[in-house]
Design an enzyme around this catalytic site. Structure first.
Site, PDB file in Angstrom:
ATOM      1  CB  SER A  12     -45.714   5.741  18.790  1.00  0.00           C
ATOM      2  OG  SER A  12     -45.807   7.019  18.838  1.00  0.00           O
ATOM      3  CG  HIS A 195     -47.019  12.554  20.610  1.00  0.00           C
ATOM      4  ND1 HIS A 195     -46.836  11.571  19.628  1.00  0.00           N
ATOM      5  CD2 HIS A 195     -47.669  11.997  21.431  1.00  0.00           C
ATOM      6  CE1 HIS A 195     -47.183  10.580  19.797  1.00  0.00           C
ATOM      7  NE2 HIS A 195     -47.809  10.669  20.847  1.00  0.00           N
TER       8      HIS A 195
END
Ligand code: DGL
Length: 274
Positions: A12, A195
């Protein structure tokens, strides 16, 4: 003769770079295309249908660029889109194309990672609510206790380049404390969002030393290497120029600036519309 193509790596946003880095370290000979949907990140709070549609668009774009194999280096996309793409979309596409995720490889390693079988999963709201880790681990290690905690502030901290700021400390401790309140016997915490390794120094500080903190990069890289050994027909289709292209749905200059924080090389980035 079939044309050879690069391995596609999708996330993403920036997080998948933590996976790409380990994959390239282990298999520098292949060519790669990294695609970050930064303009539409974060995915973690989005509905199942939206994550599925966005992920399918990215996977289709990577296939159109000639990638025979795409890695969803995003837990949220792996949790909400992978199965649908594998079962419903791939059969309608050109034969032999493959999409792999990051959850199954992590689950396959879980027994080796924990001594007492109490596992903590830190992930996005989307991954936690999908219960994908609970289900995958239950298939392979049903005796394990899995406790999950959503950390909705962590991806925005990373995407906004605040991972090392003093302001990040509060939110790092908050979610670490919450998961340990749910199960104080946890001996292994998995950073189940690509992340989160960017926040690793702060997470390591907030987690008691007796608890192992696991990043997925090496696990996914080893699993991909193993997959390619078991699938010589896919290996045959991969380009081996050792290069990597970077694509973002955001502004390339913005991507380059932040990407350099967690890649050791200067990257050449182009814009892509999905
Ligand atoms: N990097 C993604 C993951 O591994 C999600 C980040 C986001 O919320 O977009 O789950």
């Amino acid at each position: 003769m079939q044309l050879k193509g690069p391995i596609g790596v999708f996330d993403s946003g920036y997080g998948g770079l933590t996976i790409l880095k380990e994959i390239r370290k282990l298999m520098p000979e292949y060519s790669y295309v990294y695609l970050g949907d930064n303009a539409r990140a974060p995915y973690g709070t989005r509905s199942f249908d939206v994550v599925y549609n966005f992920t399918l668009q990215a996977v289709t774009a990577l296939f159109d660029m000639g990638c025979p194999l795409v890695i969803l280096a995003c837990n949220t996309a792996s949790a909400k889109a992978l199965r649908n793409i594998q079962q419903h979309d791939l059969p309608k596409m050109q034969p032999g194309l493959r999409v792999l995720g990051v959850i199954r490889p992590t689950a396959e390693n879980i027994e080796r990672l924990s001594v007492n079988g109490h596992i903590g999963i830190l992930a996005t709201e989307g991954t936690v609510s999908s219960r994908s880790y609970e289900m995958e681990i239950a298939k392979l290690a049903p005796q394990f206790t899995v406790t999950s905690q959503a950390c909705p502030m962590w991806v925005p901290l990373v995407e906004n380049n605040e991972a090392a700021s003093p302001g990040a400390d509060y939110f790092v401790s908050k979610y670490v404390n919450e998961i340990l309140e749910k199960d104080s016997d946890i001996d292994t915490i998995v950073l189940a969002c690509t992340h989160y390794p960017i926040l690793f120094p702060k997470i390591r500080q907030a987690v008691p030393q007796r608890i192992k903190v696991v990043r997925q990069g090496e696990i996914v890289a080893e699993s991909l290497k193993d997959y390619l050994c078991r699938h010589p027909e896919m290996k045959e289709r991969l380009l081996t120029n050792g290069d990597c292209r970077y694509l973002t749905t955001e502004n390339p200059e913005k991507f380059t600036g932040l990407a350099s924080l967690f890649l050791d090389e200067k990257v050449d980035v182009s814009h892509i519309d999905l």
